[in-house]
Write an enzyme that holds these catalytic residues in place. Structure first.
Site, mmCIF file in Angstrom:
data_model
loop_
_atom_site.group_PDB
_atom_site.id
_atom_site.type_symbol
_atom_site.label_atom_id
_atom_site.label_comp_id
_atom_site.label_asym_id
_atom_site.label_seq_id
_atom_site.Cartn_x
_atom_site.Cartn_y
_atom_site.Cartn_z
ATOM 1 N N GLU A 342 23.960 95.873 24.083
ATOM 2 C CA GLU A 342 23.197 97.145 24.408
ATOM 3 C C GLU A 342 23.193 97.378 25.930
ATOM 4 O O GLU A 342 24.221 98.181 26.303
ATOM 5 C CB GLU A 342 21.688 96.768 24.059
ATOM 6 C CG GLU A 342 21.530 96.824 22.655
ATOM 7 C CD GLU A 342 20.239 97.364 22.161
ATOM 8 O OE1 GLU A 342 20.067 98.565 22.544
ATOM 9 O OE2 GLU A 342 19.516 96.582 21.298
ATOM 10 N N GLU A 609 11.987 89.332 25.134
ATOM 11 C CA GLU A 609 11.903 90.893 24.461
ATOM 12 C C GLU A 609 10.736 90.523 23.527
ATOM 13 O O GLU A 609 10.046 91.822 23.257
ATOM 14 C CB GLU A 609 13.173 90.958 23.824
ATOM 15 C CG GLU A 609 12.961 92.451 23.058
ATOM 16 C CD GLU A 609 14.360 92.630 22.217
ATOM 17 O OE1 GLU A 609 15.392 91.659 21.994
ATOM 18 O OE2 GLU A 609 14.548 93.716 22.095
HETATM 19 C C1 BGC Z 1 16.104 97.822 22.935
HETATM 20 C C2 BGC Z 1 14.858 98.271 23.053
HETATM 21 C C3 BGC Z 1 14.527 99.614 23.039
HETATM 22 C C4 BGC Z 1 14.729 99.871 21.796
HETATM 23 C C5 BGC Z 1 14.298 100.975 20.951
HETATM 24 C C6 BGC Z 1 16.101 97.735 21.347
HETATM 25 O O1 BGC Z 1 17.381 97.842 20.819
HETATM 26 O O2 BGC Z 1 16.676 96.778 23.489
HETATM 27 O O3 BGC Z 1 14.315 97.559 24.514
HETATM 28 O O4 BGC Z 1 13.708 100.221 23.760
HETATM 29 O O5 BGC Z 1 15.905 99.394 21.079
HETATM 30 O O6 BGC Z 1 13.184 100.860 20.312
#
Ligand code: BGC
Length: 742
Positions: A342, A609
């Site tokens: 990401e 997270e």
């Molecule tokens: C990310 C989050 C992001 C989210 C959207 C994820 O894959 O790591 O931090 O805001 O997707 O909901």
């Protein structure tokens, strides 16, 4: 400077390959000044006569490339000689390489690397010469055989460098080239190995003791063809083995092939990894000398402004984790995480954390650039997507509240932190378009229904176990609609605009919200998040009753939270703003899962997270969404700074020109000191308990008016200076000392 240059590309184009563009030139006259302007679709590193022209990494950085591409300008006078070699090693970077998970997510902006440069030479006699990119630039392969942000780099010092001929003219780049607006990214901290571990499954692992973004530098003397292969991971599993499942498709692996030519130093050029541990997948020696390795943390070159220390070791570690979460994710763009596939500018994460970010570091310029990309990527209907920059048009159609609201929240917070109206001037149109977008979407002008919502992302109150929490989407969306409109109004007022239309809109949204979502003077959705945002966004019909019920909900839940991305940043504020600072402290100091200190207890060195990134039994949360370096929940520092230490800029005193200092001491912490280097100077709040008293010390910078409010109820308005107070502990109002040192 680039107007006489042509975009060029390599005659050969292989996925993930790096190419070197180069040209030689001779100068016959003494040089007074030489300036290089350069940019690429891809990433570049420029060298003159084998010296790097800058210590910057990942140039030209990441913008909404379809609309804006930054170029850099360097004074290279010192590097110029009479015989010169000008070289650019280029990699795919964000423009061409993998961005987002999956092999299909390549070539978002271009299918090949493009380069443009101009070197201007001014001789001492006043004449000028130019070396411009065109078809006379040659191209060859490089010892950096391949590079990918997610997957890592392959450097082979034995690889044959193949001449590919002359560069081709490239007319594929259609964007607006702008001078560098953002911060530089550079190497920032060096971290030495803590320990060499032989894992139960026989892997050789080095622990650096800190989760970080960056890379490992290896110093090695070996034979030609010897290989060093390094994999990166954030954690070890419960058996102590190297764990990479949470990286998803990101390989995070660097490979170095030695030339055998004496002592060699390796580190990657166009990638970084998110890691605490490395595994040596290949190493030419049985014995591993730890002094050959060091980790280098990289991030945007933002100045540290905040500091914090208190008498609770776990809170100090939490603060450390928050700062390292920010360092790891402020690499040109505010990213969600630095390790898996990401590393994207998720708008929701950025808005959740922006206030804390601006306490810890000076991020004005950093956000100025990112918000300009947000505005550039905004659709004609005003919608703001999930990501900035957005790497894939398909995602532009996806709009979620709390994510798109970064359009209003971030400019306002940056304005409040630094007091510079420029950010509001730059963003006002985008803010207004965002609010108008919500107004025009769906059937009801005053409610936001529909959209592709994330809800209270990663909250734990959804019984079906989904990622989106139990608070209804429309509730969250309409609440944010009201909040964004209120920030638009405040911004318009700062800029002197007539905001009456939006004031009316705001009142209508609040009425619609209350009609739709408040029952018997309480939020109809019985979740901590629903209550927290109703209180924080000022949407309650009965504030006292709502706050009492929120506090009760938390008490009934054993002083534990259930909130996700939406509720967590506001939860403690919603409590302490309404007389429940004690409940807020109980949540902050909670050590059992789920809580901020739970991850600290499990040895975290950055923010997780998930509340349950590592579960109580040592197993992990779903590997599909389990980063150990996600700054969002670090937003709690805004409460520690703003309520525990009590420092808060007031709406009419952006940039801390007018602020309130209203500390909330708690005996369990013993002492607490938060400070910030504001644009006006050093501002700090310090309290500590003695046997009998609570002492307070405040430093107020020049040109600041501070309203000091002590727990005993005393209020005082002060100007620059140091102020010392003392109140008797637990007497509720007896003040026995006050001193001022100017
Ligand atoms: C990310 C989050 C992001 C989210 C959207 C994820 O894959 O790591 O931090 O805001 O997707 O909901």
């Amino acid at each position: 400077m680039l107007s006489n240059s042509t975009w060029i590309k390599s005659p050969v184009n292989k996925a993930e390959a790096c190419y070197e563009f180069y040209t030689d030139f001779t100068l016959c006259k003494p040089v007074a000044r030489a300036t290089l302007a350069v940019t690429a679709m891809g990433m570049y590193r420029a060298f003159i006569n084998d010296s790097r022209v800058t210590n910057e990494l990942y140039t030209p950085y990441w913008t909404e490339y379809t609309k804006r591409l930054q170029y850099q300008i360097y004074d290279v006078t010192e590097l110029i000689q009479s015989e010169n070699a000008l070289n650019f090693i280029c990699a795919e970077g964000w423009a061409v390489g993998y961005v987002r998970a999956g092999a299909e997510h390549r070539n978002h902006y271009a299918d090949h690397i493009s380069l443009i440069y101009a070197l201007e030479i001014i001789f001492t006699d006043g004449t000028k010469a130019y070396i411009n990119s065109d078809e006379n630039t040659k191209v060859r392969t490089s010892h950096i055989v391949s590079s990918s942000i997610y997957h890592g780099e392959f450097v082979d010092k034995t690889a044959l460098v193949e001449e590919l001929g002359y560069a081709l003219n490239d007319d594929s780049v259609h964007t607006h080239i702008i001078v560098q607006q953002g911060e530089k990214v550079t190497e920032q901290d060096i971290i030495y190995p803590r320990e060499l571990i032989e894992t139960p499954s026989g892997e050789k692992v080095i622990d650096f003791g800190q989760n970080l973004s960056g890379y490992v530098e290896v110093k090695i003397c070996g034979k030609r063809g010897d290989k060093v292969i390094i994999s990166h991971a954030e954690i070890l599993d419960k058996y102590g083995n190297f764990y990479t499942d949470n990286l998803r498709s990101a390989r995070q692996q660097n490979t170095y092939v030695l030339s055998g030519d004496g002592m060699e130093i390796f580190k990657p050029s166009f990638t970084w990894q998110g890691f605490r541990y490395i595994r040596l997948d290949s190493y030419p020696y049985e014995d591993i000398d730890l002094s050959s390795f060091r980790a280098i943390a990289v991030h945007s070159d933002i100045k540290r402004t905040g500091d914090f220390v208190c008498g609770h070791p776990k809170l100090n570690q939490l603060y450390h984790n928050i700062v390292w979460g920010q360092k790891s994710n402020f690499i040109d763009v505010p990213t969600d995480c630095p390790q898996r596939d990401e590393r994207l500018g998720w708008t929701g994460d950025a808005q959740v954390f922006v206030r804390t970010a601006a306490i810890n570091f000076d991020v004005e310029r950093f956000f100025e650039k990112w918000l300009a990309d947000l505005a550039a990527g905004q659709m004609p209907d005003g919608s703001v997507g999930w990501l900035v920059p957005d790497c894939n048009l398909q995602y532009r159609e996806n709009v979620s509240s709390a994510w798109g609201d970064a359009a209003t929240i971030c400019p306002w917070e940056i304005y409040m932190a630094y007091g510079n109206k420029k950010i509001l001037q730059n963003q006002f149109e985008s803010m207004q378009k965002w609010v108008d977008y919500i107004r025009n979407t769906g059937d009801d002008e005053y409610l936001w229904q529909g959209g592709k919502q994330f809800g209270d992302w990663l909250a734990m109150d959804n019984e079906d176990g989904s990622y989106n929490g139990a608070t209804p989407y429309d509730y969250i969306s309409t609440a944010y609609y009201a909040y964004s409109t209120s920030l638009l109004i405040k911004s318009g007022n700062v800029l002197g605009y007539d905001m009456s239309e939006y004031v009316e809109l705001y009142h209508n949204i609040v009425s619609a919200f209350q009609r739709e979502f408040i029952k018997d003077d309480l939020p109809a959705a019985h979740t901590q998040t629903a209550y927290a945002i109703a209180l924080y966004f000022n949407l309650c019909t009965d504030r006292e009753k709502t706050a009492a019920e929120l506090s009760k909900m938390i008490r009934d839940n054993g002083n534990k939270l259930t909130t996700g991305f939406v509720g967590t940043p506001y939860l403690l504020h919603a409590l302490s703003d309404n007389g429940y600072a004690d409940t807020a402290y109980d949540l902050l100091l909670q050590e059992q899962y789920p809580s901020w200190l739970y991850s600290v207890g499990r040895g975290a060195t950055t923010m997780w997270e998930h509340w349950d990134g590592i579960k109580e039994d040592g197993s992990f949360w779903d590997k599909a969404m389990n980063s150990y370096n996600h700054y969002a929940y670090g937003a709690v520092y805004d409460w520690i700074f703003g309520v525990a230490a009590g420092i808060r800029p007031l709406d009419d005193g952006a940039g801390y020109k007018h602020c309130r200092i209203e500390p909330h001491p708690d005996k369990r912490i013993g002492f607490l000191k938060s400070s910030i280097e504001t644009r006006r100077g050093h501002l700090s709040s310090y309290w500590y308990y003695t046997q009998t008293d609570i002492k307070f010390e405040f430093d107020i910078p020049a040109d600041t008016i501070a309203e000091i409010i002590l727990p005993d109820g005393r209020r005082e308005c002060v100007l620059a200076g140091r102020y010392i107070y003392s109140t008797v502990d637990n007497t509720g109002g007896k003040t026995n000392e006050r001193e001022q040192q100017n």
